[in-house]
Design a protein around this motif. Structure first.
Motif, PDB file in Angstrom:
ATOM      1  N   UNK A 145       7.037   9.986  -1.702  1.00 27.36           N
ATOM      2  CA  UNK A 145       5.883   9.903  -0.154  1.00 27.36           C
ATOM      3  C   UNK A 145       5.281  10.254  -0.568  1.00 27.36           C
ATOM      4  N   UNK A 146       4.412  10.957   0.318  1.00 28.82           N
ATOM      5  CA  UNK A 146       3.649  12.200   0.386  1.00 28.82           C
ATOM      6  C   UNK A 146       3.209  12.265   1.721  1.00 28.82           C
ATOM      7  N   UNK A 147       2.612  11.145   1.787  1.00 24.36           N
ATOM      8  CA  UNK A 147       1.959  11.334   3.708  1.00 24.36           C
ATOM      9  C   UNK A 147       1.808   9.887   3.796  1.00 24.36           C
ATOM     10  N   UNK A 148       1.757   9.491   4.717  1.00 20.99           N
ATOM     11  CA  UNK A 148       1.187   8.264   5.413  1.00 20.99           C
ATOM     12  C   UNK A 148       0.296   8.522   6.404  1.00 20.99           C
ATOM     13  N   UNK A 149      -0.936   7.807   6.836  1.00 22.03           N
ATOM     14  CA  UNK A 149      -2.096   7.755   7.144  1.00 22.03           C
ATOM     15  C   UNK A 149      -3.202   6.512   7.882  1.00 22.03           C
ATOM     16  N   UNK A 150      -3.248   6.430   8.851  1.00 18.23           N
ATOM     17  CA  UNK A 150      -4.276   6.091   9.040  1.00 18.23           C
ATOM     18  C   UNK A 150      -6.257   6.137   8.595  1.00 18.23           C
ATOM     19  N   UNK A 151      -6.269   4.993   8.087  1.00 14.50           N
ATOM     20  CA  UNK A 151      -8.256   5.629   7.845  1.00 14.50           C
ATOM     21  C   UNK A 151      -9.061   4.119   8.503  1.00 14.50           C
ATOM     22  N   UNK A 152     -10.426   4.823   8.979  1.00 15.80           N
ATOM     23  CA  UNK A 152     -10.776   3.415   8.850  1.00 15.80           C
ATOM     24  C   UNK A 152     -11.989   3.396   8.142  1.00 15.80           C
ATOM     25  N   UNK A 153     -12.191   2.284   7.877  1.00 15.81           N
ATOM     26  CA  UNK A 153     -13.263   2.210   6.642  1.00 15.81           C
ATOM     27  C   UNK A 153     -14.717   2.127   6.902  1.00 15.81           C
TER      28      UNK A 153
END
Length: 136
Positions: A28-36
Motif C-alpha cells: 500500500x502506497x497511499x489512501x485518500x478520498x476522491x469525489x466522483x
C-alpha cells in the motif's frame, strides 16, 4: 463503436477490491478520498441520482477505463447497481500513469452526500487505495 468494445480489458490494472491484489508483490502506497463527478447525468435510461442512494459505505466499486468519443481516457465508476459517475480528470491521469508502471488501485464507497432539502442532488466520495510493486 459500442460501449463494450471501447472498454479496455479486465487486465488493465484496475481492481475491484483489495483481496484481488497479491500483497506478496504489492504494498500500500497511499489512501485518500476522491469525489466522483458527473453524478447528475443519466446513462442509457438510468438516472445516476436513483442509483446513488442505494450505495452504502464500504461497497466495492469497479473502475473501468474507457476512451470517450473525443479520444480522451475516462475512468467510469461502477457499483453493483450500475455506473454512478467518473473519476475526476486529475485522478485519471494519476491512475493511468501509475498503472503503466505496474501500480494498482482499489476503490470503495466512502460516503454518499446530499439528498437533503438544501442539497437535493446526491454526490459520492470514494476511498481510494494505491498499491505499488514491492522493490526487491
Amino acid at each position: 463503436m459500442s460501449f463494450f468494445k471501447k472498454l479496455i480489458s479486465n487486465d488493465n490494472g484496475f481492481n475491484k477490491n483489495a483481496e484481488s491484489i497479491d500483497l506478496g508483490l504489492y504494498e500500500l502506497s497511499q489512501e485518500y478520498e476522491v469525489r466522483i463527478e458527473r453524478v447528475t447525468e443519466s446513462n442509457s435510461k438510468i438516472n445516476r441520482q436513483t442509483l446513488l442512494p442505494k450505495c452504502k459505505p464500504n461497497d466495492d466499486v469497479t473502475l473501468k477505463q474507457n476512451q470517450n468519443d473525443d479520444g480522451l481516457v475516462e475512468i467510469e465508476v461502477w457499483t453493483k447497481y450500475g455506473m454512478v459517475g467518473f473519476l475526476q480528470y486529475s485522478q485519471v491521469q494519476k491512475v493511468t500513469r501509475s498503472e503503466k508502471n505496474g501500480g494498482k488501485f482499489t476503490a470503495k464507497i466512502h460516503m454518499i452526500t446530499g439528498g437533503t432539502k438544501d442539497k437535493p442532488n446526491y454526490g459520492c466520495i470514494l476511498w481510494m487505495q494505491h498499491y505499488v510493486k514491492k522493490e526487491d
